[in-house]
Design a protein around this motif. Structure first.
Motif, PDB file in Angstrom:
ATOM      1  N   ARG A   1       0.797  -1.222   0.000  1.00 49.83           N
ATOM      2  CA  ARG A   1       0.000   0.000   0.000  1.00 49.83           C
ATOM      3  C   ARG A   1       0.834   1.277   0.000  1.00 49.83           C
ATOM      4  N   VAL A   2       2.096   1.172   0.449  1.00 48.96           N
ATOM      5  CA  VAL A   2       2.925   2.370   0.598  1.00 48.96           C
ATOM      6  C   VAL A   2       4.343   2.081   0.136  1.00 48.96           C
ATOM      7  N   VAL A   3       4.932   3.039  -0.583  1.00 45.56           N
ATOM      8  CA  VAL A   3       6.351   2.991  -0.920  1.00 45.56           C
ATOM      9  C   VAL A   3       7.092   3.792   0.149  1.00 45.56           C
ATOM     10  N   LEU A   4       7.956   3.119   0.891  1.00 43.53           N
ATOM     11  CA  LEU A   4       8.691   3.744   1.986  1.00 43.53           C
ATOM     12  C   LEU A   4      10.101   4.097   1.516  1.00 43.53           C
ATOM     13  N   VAL A   5      10.515   5.326   1.770  1.00 47.14           N
ATOM     14  CA  VAL A   5      11.844   5.791   1.364  1.00 47.14           C
ATOM     15  C   VAL A   5      12.479   6.517   2.541  1.00 47.14           C
ATOM     16  N   GLU A   6      13.595   6.019   3.051  1.00 47.93           N
ATOM     17  CA  GLU A   6      14.287   6.722   4.123  1.00 47.93           C
ATOM     18  C   GLU A   6      15.110   7.845   3.517  1.00 47.93           C
ATOM     19  N   THR A   7      14.899   9.073   4.016  1.00 47.20           N
ATOM     20  CA  THR A   7      15.523  10.258   3.435  1.00 47.20           C
ATOM     21  C   THR A   7      16.040  11.173   4.546  1.00 47.20           C
ATOM     22  N   THR A   8      16.604  12.268   4.124  1.00 40.28           N
ATOM     23  CA  THR A   8      16.924  13.354   5.038  1.00 40.28           C
ATOM     24  C   THR A   8      15.807  14.391   4.976  1.00 40.28           C
ATOM     25  N   GLU A   9      15.791  15.276   5.939  1.00 40.40           N
ATOM     26  CA  GLU A   9      14.693  16.247   6.028  1.00 40.40           C
ATOM     27  C   GLU A   9      14.597  17.152   4.803  1.00 40.40           C
ATOM     28  N   ASP A  10      15.732  17.446   4.178  1.00 46.07           N
ATOM     29  CA  ASP A  10      15.702  18.392   3.060  1.00 46.07           C
ATOM     30  C   ASP A  10      15.302  17.758   1.728  1.00 46.07           C
ATOM     31  N   HIS A  11      15.005  16.478   1.718  1.00 43.23           N
ATOM     32  CA  HIS A  11      14.628  15.812   0.467  1.00 43.23           C
ATOM     33  C   HIS A  11      13.286  16.346  -0.025  1.00 43.23           C
ATOM     34  N   PRO A  12      13.114  16.500  -1.341  1.00 36.49           N
ATOM     35  CA  PRO A  12      11.832  17.016  -1.863  1.00 36.49           C
ATOM     36  C   PRO A  12      10.635  16.135  -1.521  1.00 36.49           C
ATOM     37  N   PHE A  13      10.843  14.844  -1.292  1.00 38.36           N
ATOM     38  CA  PHE A  13       9.724  14.009  -0.867  1.00 38.36           C
ATOM     39  C   PHE A  13       9.158  14.486   0.469  1.00 38.36           C
ATOM     40  N   VAL A  14      10.002  15.064   1.291  1.00 38.33           N
ATOM     41  CA  VAL A  14       9.568  15.591   2.583  1.00 38.33           C
ATOM     42  C   VAL A  14       8.945  16.970   2.427  1.00 38.33           C
ATOM     43  N   GLN A  15       9.538  17.793   1.604  1.00 39.30           N
ATOM     44  CA  GLN A  15       9.153  19.198   1.532  1.00 39.30           C
ATOM     45  C   GLN A  15       7.969  19.471   0.606  1.00 39.30           C
ATOM     46  N   GLU A  16       7.677  18.554  -0.312  1.00 39.53           N
ATOM     47  CA  GLU A  16       6.562  18.743  -1.247  1.00 39.53           C
ATOM     48  C   GLU A  16       5.386  17.859  -0.857  1.00 39.53           C
ATOM     49  N   GLU A  17       4.171  18.363  -1.009  1.00 39.64           N
ATOM     50  CA  GLU A  17       2.972  17.550  -0.784  1.00 39.64           C
ATOM     51  C   GLU A  17       2.729  16.699  -2.032  1.00 39.64           C
ATOM     52  N   LEU A  18       3.039  15.414  -1.932  1.00 42.36           N
ATOM     53  CA  LEU A  18       3.032  14.555  -3.121  1.00 42.36           C
ATOM     54  C   LEU A  18       1.631  14.119  -3.534  1.00 42.36           C
ATOM     55  N   LEU A  19       0.725  13.889  -2.560  1.00 43.98           N
ATOM     56  CA  LEU A  19      -0.579  13.283  -2.851  1.00 43.98           C
ATOM     57  C   LEU A  19      -0.394  11.916  -3.513  1.00 43.98           C
ATOM     58  N   MET A  20       0.540  11.160  -2.983  1.00 41.19           N
ATOM     59  CA  MET A  20       0.870   9.825  -3.471  1.00 41.19           C
ATOM     60  C   MET A  20       1.230   8.950  -2.269  1.00 41.19           C
ATOM     61  N   PRO A  21       0.986   7.636  -2.336  1.00 36.20           N
ATOM     62  CA  PRO A  21       1.369   6.760  -1.213  1.00 36.20           C
ATOM     63  C   PRO A  21       2.867   6.470  -1.211  1.00 36.20           C
ATOM     64  N   ILE A  22       3.647   7.544  -1.257  1.00 30.69           N
ATOM     65  CA  ILE A  22       5.105   7.476  -1.142  1.00 30.69           C
ATOM     66  C   ILE A  22       5.456   8.207   0.140  1.00 30.69           C
TER      67      ILE A  22
END
Length: 468
Positions: free
Chosen positions: A347-368
């Motif tokens: 159900r979810v794609v999990l990605v370990e990142t740092t805080e400054d990654h765009p996946f963190v900073q952007e509202e994706l509206l995706m199960p990522i």
């Protein structure tokens, strides 16, 4: 551009023909669909006046309860949910059905209203809520049918009429939803025209509707452009704002339950709801345990740097803005694009990142879901504040530390704050609260109810009716 416009008009014509409306045959407006803003508003205004003055509270409750009964038919729920999924290409069928059921069952109706009475030496004061009149409701592509159902019940509960302006990417399912609403209302005896919709989704029509002299209130759910237009209409407005909800898991949480709840909330309708968990901050000492339980309960981790980079290039544009064509797809869909085959249980794609990654900073509206390790709760709270960008929309925490929960609630100042539950508990799924598909953060009403669409009126009787 002209070819695109002609194609859109042909699609609308075919939809109206399938729904059996008069407009498809060139005979003018149907009972619920209008290509003319003036005609739609005129029909709604006439019906709204009758609804306000000719129908008692008891009659309104009976009609709204009948509407709920009709919209909850299983074949109807599945039909509009499937239609929304096929047309928008976003979300999950099972969750869409749940959202429609939620919108019908847990949206408050006329029974939600109370009268405030104050008596004193100088007499009696009554304060009641009164309808605005004709409301323009702009609905999104992410929750098109649920928004129609939710707003219809909220708005007519207080004596209003509503003219819907559907998102261009969700015209067919929105028209079908309004048709089902109007069919039920007509059967139950409501005045014709109380709920109508525009059939021509254009910026010109949208502007004409929002600035129409007869429209008394504008309710806008959608992107920043639509909300800004509503706020610039010169009318009272209810506007949903952007969000990027963080979720924190601290060292005191029930880790297994937190993993399950985060997966369920993040993946609900493939992360389309604006309240859904968008980034995860977890205290490092429990991060490995949390990740293990998440992988056991529906997450799939993408670890390799080159795959993470390819995933980013897939779902984000070079400027890190969201690739709209990727919004609301399933986790297996994204993984398949990376050459990874997984089962439908993921159900979810999990990605370990740092805080400054765009996946963190952007509202994706995706199960990522980006997972960021932090040293302690204080660091998690500071990172959450930065990632939420001051939108004050939604946030969540999993903790048994009362102080942590209280500090985060106060610091985030979000309209929605969920503790120890999936985010969707805040709109009534497993939470003891009304549902709302317009979270009015920009204009301050919060999760909308029938009270949001009414104005306060005061009646004063001097020198009488005090009985003690």
């Amino acid at each position: 551009m002209e070819d695109k416009e002609r194609l859109m008009q042909e699609v609308i014509r075919q939809v109206l023909a399938r729904l059996g409306t008069e407009e498809a045959n060139g005979e003018g407006a149907s009972q619920f669909g209008f290509d003319s803003v003036d005609a739609a508003v005129a029909a709604c205004e006439k019906a709204q006046k009758s609804w306000q003055w000719d129908f008692s509270l008891e009659q309104r409750i009976r009609i709204v309860n009948g509407l709920r009964e009709d919209l909850l038919q299983e074949d109807s729920l599945e039909e509009v949910s499937r239609l929304a999924l096929e047309e928008t290409g976003m979300g999950r069928l099972d969750d869409k059905i749940l959202k429609k059921r939620l919108a019908v069952e847990k949206t408050p109706g006329p029974e939600y209203f109370t009268t405030r009475a104050i008596s004193g030496d100088h007499g009696l004061v009554l304060e009641e809520l009164s309808p605005f009149g004709v409301i323009a409701s702009i609905t999104p592509s992410t929750n098109p049918v649920a928004s129609v159902y939710n707003n219809t019940i909220c708005m007519i509960a207080g004596g209003n009429g509503v003219v819907f302006a559907p998102h261009p990417g969700a015209v067919k399912c929105s028209l079908r939803a309004v048709e089902l609403v109007t069919r039920s209302l007509a059967k139950r005896g409501a005045p014709e025209g109380l709920v109508v919709t525009l059939t021509q989704p254009s910026m010109e029509n949208l502007k004409a509707l929002m600035t129409h002299r007869t429209v008394r209130l504008v309710a806008a759910t959608g992107g920043p452009g639509v909300v800004k237009a509503a706020l610039s209409s010169g009318k009272p407005a209810i506007g949903a704002g952007p969000g990027n909800p963080p979720v924190v898991v601290d060292e005191t949480a029930d880790i297994r339950k937190a993993a399950r709840d985060v997966i369920l909330g993040c993946s609900f309708d493939n992360n389309l709801p604006c309240i859904a968990e968008k980034e995860l901050f977890v205290v490092n000492c429990v991060a490995d345990e949390l990740k293990k339980h998440m992988l056991d309960q529906g997450a799939f981790e993408v670890k390799e740097p080159d795959l993470v980079k390819r995933l980013q290039e897939l779902v984000l544009n070079p400027d890190h803005s969201v690739n709209r064509s990727m919004v609301g797809k399933s986790a297996p869909y994204y993984l398949e694009k990376l050459g990874i085959k997984v089962g439908a249980n993921v159900r979810v794609v999990l990605v370990e990142t740092t805080e400054d990654h765009p996946f963190v900073q952007e509202e994706l509206l995706m199960p990522i879901l980006p997972l960021v390790r932090v040293a302690d709760f204080d660091e998690a709270l500071c990172a959450s504040l930065r990632a939420e960008h001051g939108f004050r929309h939604s946030a969540a925490i999993h903790s048994t530390n009362i102080t942590h929960m209280s500090r985060m609630a106060r610091a985030m100042e979000t309209t929605i704050f969920t503790k120890n539950a999936p985010s969707f508990a805040s709109i009534g799924v497993g939470g003891d609260c009304p549902t709302a598909f317009t979270i009015a953060t920009t204009t301050g009403q919060g999760p909308t109810t029938p009270l949001s669409f009414c104005r306060t009126r005061r009646c004063v009787l001097a020198g009488a009716f005090r009985i003690i």
